[in-house]
Scaffold this active site. Structure first.
Site, mmCIF file in Angstrom:
data_model
loop_
_atom_site.group_PDB
_atom_site.id
_atom_site.type_symbol
_atom_site.label_atom_id
_atom_site.label_comp_id
_atom_site.label_asym_id
_atom_site.label_seq_id
_atom_site.Cartn_x
_atom_site.Cartn_y
_atom_site.Cartn_z
ATOM 1 N N ARG A 160 0.876 -1.347 -0.037
ATOM 2 C CA ARG A 160 -0.058 -0.093 -0.057
ATOM 3 C C ARG A 160 0.780 1.551 0.232
ATOM 4 O O ARG A 160 0.518 2.163 0.676
ATOM 5 C CB ARG A 160 -0.904 0.119 1.278
ATOM 6 C CG ARG A 160 -2.061 -1.075 1.115
ATOM 7 C CD ARG A 160 -3.200 -0.818 0.047
ATOM 8 N NE ARG A 160 -4.355 -1.582 0.026
ATOM 9 C CZ ARG A 160 -4.171 -2.675 -0.004
ATOM 10 N NH1 ARG A 160 -3.335 -3.545 -0.527
ATOM 11 N NH2 ARG A 160 -5.450 -3.372 -0.036
ATOM 12 N N SER A 234 -10.677 -0.103 3.306
ATOM 13 C CA SER A 234 -9.957 -0.259 4.468
ATOM 14 C C SER A 234 -9.420 1.031 4.834
ATOM 15 O O SER A 234 -8.735 1.950 3.944
ATOM 16 C CB SER A 234 -8.858 -1.089 4.187
ATOM 17 O OG SER A 234 -9.057 -2.324 3.541
ATOM 18 N N GLU A 335 -4.695 4.080 6.268
ATOM 19 C CA GLU A 335 -4.550 3.766 4.602
ATOM 20 C C GLU A 335 -5.178 5.124 3.925
ATOM 21 O O GLU A 335 -4.472 5.703 2.868
ATOM 22 C CB GLU A 335 -5.064 2.453 4.239
ATOM 23 C CG GLU A 335 -4.899 2.595 2.693
ATOM 24 C CD GLU A 335 -5.659 1.205 2.198
ATOM 25 O OE1 GLU A 335 -5.754 0.263 2.881
ATOM 26 O OE2 GLU A 335 -6.157 1.451 1.176
#
Ligand code: EPU
Length: 341
Positions: A160, A234, A335
């Site tokens: 990520r 998320s 995130e």
């Protein structure tokens, strides 16, 4: 007072904030023309699908919406090379590939957002990351005032993350991504939940269309559709911790799940940590009676049930981070990109 522009329909959390001005660009030429304007250049932000962002206040600058929608396939013997504009809807690209029988992106079906945003956080799901298919990333650097191309190995891709999220944060506008997919049917079914879904459907030798269908079915069952319920997927990353720390934690928490992450680290599912603290499905009201909370089927996802502010959602996120830190001594990293104004 100058008119403000609402961003409610431009962020998947559905937060009702505004910006000073908004322009859409459909080509690199239109982008450079916009950036010649001093007012724009002094404070601007590029938005793709707005699917990984939480606005906590109005944005006092210009929003530039990437709408470069070009899409070209060049076929070779075993592979196809795709040149996709930064504004192409990610899922549309995945669908096109599956329709043509090209393998490589099907595990990434239904991820909200645009092609231009995909490399920034190296989107990933069901055992595949976009870095596995990316050949190069082209964009405009506000540091050098020129277009630059980064080959895959220059993008510093990680879980990520990428060079565009770290070193070149907010200074590289992705206009085109080149990806390579395979013309052979060789889908990746390594992810447990995906394998289970295919097995229970009686599919032994899945095609990329089978994997695409399975991923869509799993996501539709577990993850809220942002068109119906505001969310940004998320909210936190799955934390990566040192093996020694994990060994010490399992003495107290013997059921703590983990996945190998290189030789020295393990990845812990944040969903488990949040779930075990009882946050799954919690609902809160803000001062105006708007509801927000943690999704009932996937505790990694925070949701806006309608009318909530980004600031209240952030307060809940911080409460979760604090509780996880206190109980497990693990820091949950966000995130989602938080914009404070
Ligand atoms: N779990 C729980 N309770 C739950 C749900 C999950 O304890 O209610 C635990 C279980 O141990 C389960 C584990 O979490 O085995 C993993 O759950 P899941 O397979 O749903 O995946 P995830 O790690 O929670 C990640 C990505 C998702 C991606 C899925 C599938 C991150 C931050 N999230 O979630 O990506 O779709 O894997 O590959 O890496 C996104 O980035 O927006 C996103 C949705």
């Amino acid at each position: 007072m100058p008119q403000r522009i609402s961003l409610k329909s431009l962020n998947t959390f559905g937060i009702d904030v505004s910006c000073s001005q908004l322009f859409r660009f459909r080509s690199e030429k239109e982008l450079t023309a916009l950036l010649e304007d001093e007012k724009i250049r002094s404070q601007f932000m590029v938005l793709g699908g707005g699917s990984n962002i939480l606005f906590c206040a109005d944005y006092n600058g210009t929003i530039l919406k990437n709408e470069i929608n070009t899409l070209r396939f060049d076929t070779h013997e075993d592979t196809a090379l795709i040149k996709a504009g930064g504004g192409v809807i990610w899922h549309t690209l995945v669908e096109e590939c599956v329709q043509k029988g090209y393998t490589g992106l099907e595990n990434l079906a239904l991820i909200p957002g645009t092609v231009g945003a995909a490399p920034i956080q190296n989107i990933g799901a069901y055992g595949v990351e976009v870095k596995d298919a990316i050949v190069s990333v082209r964009g405009y650097s506000t540091r050098t005032s020129a277009f630059e191309t980064f080959e895959n190995n220059e993008c510093a891709f990680g879980y990520r993350t990428s060079i565009f999220k770290e070193k070149f944060k907010n200074e590289f506008i992705i206009t085109e991504v080149t990806l390579r997919v395979s013309k052979k049917e060789s889908p990746n079914t390594s992810y447990g939940a995906l394998q289970e879904h295919l097995t229970s459907a009686g599919i032994k030798k899945p095609s990329c269309k089978d994997v695409f269908d399975a991923v869509c079915a799993i996501r539709r069952e577990k993850l809220p559709n942002p068109k119906i319920m505001g969310n940004a997927g998320s909210f936190f990353k799955n934390p990566v911790i040192e093996k020694e720390k994990y060994e010490s934690l399992i003495k107290t928490f013997p059921n703590l799940p983990h996945y190998a992450f290189g030789d020295k680290y393990v990845k812990i599912p944040a969903a488990y940590l949040i779930d075990s603290l009882g946050f799954k499905g919690v609902k809160r009201f803000d001062a105006n009676g708007a509801q927000f909370g943690v999704h009932t089927r996937q505790p990694l996802v925070l949701v806006n049930y309608g009318g909530a502010t980004g600031a209240s959602i952030l307060t809940l996120a911080e409460e979760i981070q604090k509780a996880v830190l206190e109980k497990f001594r693990i820091h949950l990293e966000k995130e989602v990109c938080v914009v404070r104004g």
